[in-house]
Design a protein around this motif. Structure first.
Motif, PDB file in Angstrom:
ATOM      1  N   ALA A 132     -19.137  22.884 -30.679  1.00 32.37           N
ATOM      2  CA  ALA A 132     -19.738  22.280 -31.878  1.00 32.37           C
ATOM      3  C   ALA A 132     -19.192  22.940 -33.137  1.00 32.37           C
ATOM      4  CB  ALA A 132     -21.251  22.412 -31.807  1.00 32.37           C
ATOM      5  N   MET A 133     -19.056  24.275 -33.088  1.00 35.37           N
ATOM      6  CA  MET A 133     -18.507  24.996 -34.242  1.00 35.37           C
ATOM      7  C   MET A 133     -17.058  24.605 -34.486  1.00 35.37           C
ATOM      8  SD  MET A 133     -20.264  28.792 -34.004  1.00 35.37           S
ATOM      9  CE  MET A 133     -18.738  29.517 -33.710  1.00 35.37           C
ATOM     10  N   LYS A 134     -16.327  24.454 -33.417  1.00 38.57           N
ATOM     11  CA  LYS A 134     -14.913  24.065 -33.530  1.00 38.57           C
ATOM     12  C   LYS A 134     -14.807  22.651 -34.134  1.00 38.57           C
ATOM     13  CE  LYS A 134     -10.569  24.898 -32.670  1.00 38.57           C
ATOM     14  NZ  LYS A 134      -9.889  25.894 -33.489  1.00 38.57           N
ATOM     15  N   ALA A 135     -15.746  21.800 -33.737  1.00 35.80           N
ATOM     16  CA  ALA A 135     -15.737  20.432 -34.267  1.00 35.80           C
ATOM     17  C   ALA A 135     -15.988  20.433 -35.771  1.00 35.80           C
ATOM     18  CB  ALA A 135     -16.793  19.600 -33.546  1.00 35.80           C
ATOM     19  N   ILE A 136     -16.908  21.273 -36.202  1.00 36.73           N
ATOM     20  CA  ILE A 136     -17.175  21.383 -37.652  1.00 36.73           C
ATOM     21  C   ILE A 136     -15.939  21.916 -38.363  1.00 36.73           C
ATOM     22  CG2 ILE A 136     -18.513  22.707 -39.350  1.00 36.73           C
ATOM     23  CD1 ILE A 136     -20.934  22.206 -37.548  1.00 36.73           C
ATOM     24  N   SER A 137     -15.303  22.888 -37.741  1.00 34.42           N
ATOM     25  CA  SER A 137     -14.070  23.437 -38.317  1.00 34.42           C
ATOM     26  C   SER A 137     -13.005  22.346 -38.465  1.00 34.42           C
ATOM     27  CB  SER A 137     -13.562  24.562 -37.419  1.00 34.42           C
ATOM     28  OG  SER A 137     -12.307  24.999 -37.846  1.00 34.42           O
ATOM     29  N   ASN A 138     -12.902  21.513 -37.437  1.00 36.12           N
ATOM     30  CA  ASN A 138     -11.911  20.425 -37.504  1.00 36.12           C
ATOM     31  C   ASN A 138     -12.274  19.425 -38.610  1.00 36.12           C
ATOM     32  OD1 ASN A 138     -10.366  21.424 -35.439  1.00 36.12           O
ATOM     33  ND2 ASN A 138     -11.498  20.317 -33.846  1.00 36.12           N
ATOM     34  N   HIS A 139     -13.563  19.182 -38.766  1.00 37.86           N
ATOM     35  CA  HIS A 139     -13.980  18.260 -39.818  1.00 37.86           C
ATOM     36  C   HIS A 139     -13.657  18.844 -41.203  1.00 37.86           C
ATOM     37  CE1 HIS A 139     -16.198  15.005 -41.632  1.00 37.86           C
ATOM     38  NE2 HIS A 139     -16.797  15.887 -42.407  1.00 37.86           N
ATOM     39  N   VAL A 140     -13.916  20.143 -41.362  1.00 40.28           N
ATOM     40  CA  VAL A 140     -13.638  20.787 -42.658  1.00 40.28           C
ATOM     41  C   VAL A 140     -12.136  20.795 -42.934  1.00 40.28           C
ATOM     42  CG1 VAL A 140     -13.802  22.972 -43.931  1.00 40.28           C
ATOM     43  CG2 VAL A 140     -15.770  22.133 -42.653  1.00 40.28           C
ATOM     44  N   LYS A 141     -11.349  20.865 -41.889  1.00 44.01           N
ATOM     45  CA  LYS A 141      -9.880  20.815 -42.080  1.00 44.01           C
ATOM     46  C   LYS A 141      -9.466  19.506 -42.742  1.00 44.01           C
ATOM     47  CE  LYS A 141      -8.388  24.031 -38.552  1.00 44.01           C
ATOM     48  NZ  LYS A 141      -8.171  24.184 -37.136  1.00 44.01           N
ATOM     49  N   SER A 142     -10.241  18.434 -42.473  1.00 44.62           N
ATOM     50  CA  SER A 142      -9.905  17.142 -43.089  1.00 44.62           C
ATOM     51  C   SER A 142     -10.169  17.145 -44.591  1.00 44.62           C
ATOM     52  CB  SER A 142     -10.708  16.017 -42.421  1.00 44.62           C
ATOM     53  OG  SER A 142     -12.069  16.116 -42.774  1.00 44.62           O
ATOM     54  N   PHE A 143     -10.892  18.175 -45.106  1.00 46.06           N
ATOM     55  CA  PHE A 143     -11.129  18.289 -46.554  1.00 46.06           C
ATOM     56  C   PHE A 143      -9.852  18.660 -47.301  1.00 46.06           C
ATOM     57  CE2 PHE A 143     -15.848  19.806 -46.030  1.00 46.06           C
ATOM     58  CZ  PHE A 143     -16.169  18.568 -45.490  1.00 46.06           C
TER      59      PHE A 143
END
Lengths: 146, 156
Positions: A132-143
């Motif tokens: 779940a944390m990795k998924a959030i990290s991936n989402h933030v990378k899209s910023f």
């Protein structure tokens, strides 16, 4: 970097100037955070006003940078406001997620916008907390701008 | 966990966004103190998140409202401080004094003062003018009477 320097001591002054200085620096960012949770602009502006009164920013703990502190406080305020709004208007609760949402986006929405803990999200989605944390990290990378 | 793995685990994102648990926050703060690359990664992440969320600009009226709101709340705070300290000093027993108001003074608007002064000065000017013209008229009447008597004497 100046934006992450721990300067939250300034928030403890009773003078309203530090809050206005913070608003000038981070007002747009806080507004953006609040809009993520409360998309209605007028309501988001109400929360923004509430956030930048000095007493609400005094809660920033020592050692946290102003930017991080404001992101967290803005999110907390917006979630509080949203829960109050949901209590008054139960139908206004935003629980509809489209099936086309990617997993990182869905987890980010549930955690950041809905205020669910990562543990609960991980259990509900059958994932590990690390995933779940990795998924959030991936989402933030899209910023990041291309 | 080495710093690179730690950065890539996504813990920093959850830390910045306020999604990390208390234990995770403490852990991140320890890593920040020990590993400069973790600090740099956090700063970089802070920039990215700041840039992403700063896309919408709040209207200028919001700043004004914050300024006014703070001003009012500080006033309230001062008032509360005063009443709080007063309450502490008079906590043991609250006594009320009965006061009978027998004030005979009349409170008027401050602009009445120059108005009264102007009226007073004008009244003195009119009084002086009245006296001046009264005596002048009296002397002219007497002179007129005297001249009439002289004319009558000359006619005779």
């Amino acid at each position: 970097m100046s934006t992450l320097r721990p300067t939250s001591k300034s928030l403890r002054k009773t003078n309203n100037e530090p809050a206005l200085l913070l608003y000038d620096k981070y007002g747009a960012m806080a507004y953006g955070v609040i809009l993520q949770i409360i998309p209605q602009e007028e309501l988001a502006q109400e929360v923004l006003v509430e956030l930048f009164n000095t007493s609400s920013l005094i809660n920033c703990t020592e050692g946290l940078s102003d930017a991080i502190c404001i992101i967290r406080n803005a999110r907390t305020k917006a979630l509080e406001f949203k829960s109050r709004l949901n209590a008054l208007l139960p139908n206004s609760e935003d629980t509809n997620h489209s099936d086309s949402d990617s997993l990182p986006n869905l987890i980010f929405n549930l955690a950041f916008k809905q205020g669910l803990s990562l543990d609960i999200i991980a259990v509900k989605l059958g994932l590990s907390k690390e995933a779940a944390m990795k998924a959030i990290s991936n989402h933030v990378k899209s910023f990041r701008k291309p | 966990m080495n710093p690179k793995e730690y950065i890539e685990s996504g813990i920093l994102e959850t830390y910045i966004l306020g999604l990390a648990s208390d234990n995770q926050q403490e852990e991140v703060e320890k890593y920040l103190q020990i590993f400069p690359e973790v600090s740099l990664a956090l700063e970089d992440l802070g920039k990215v998140i700041n840039g992403h969320f700063s896309a919408s600009i709040p209207p200028p009226s919001v700043r004004q409202r914050i300024k006014e709101f703070d001003h009012d709340s500080l006033k309230k705070w001062d008032f509360n401080e005063q009443t709080h300290s007063q309450n502490n000093t008079q906590k043991e027993e609250v006594k009320y004094l009965e006061v009978e108001v027998s004030d005979t003074h009349l409170r008027v608007h401050k602009y009445w003062r120059p108005a009264f002064i102007a009226i007073f000065i004008l009244s003195k000017i009119f009084l002086a003018a009245a006296l001046y013209f009264y005596f002048k008229s009296d002397s002219l009447n007497k002179e007129n009477l005297k001249l009439q008597q002289e004319i009558e004497l000359l006619k005779k």
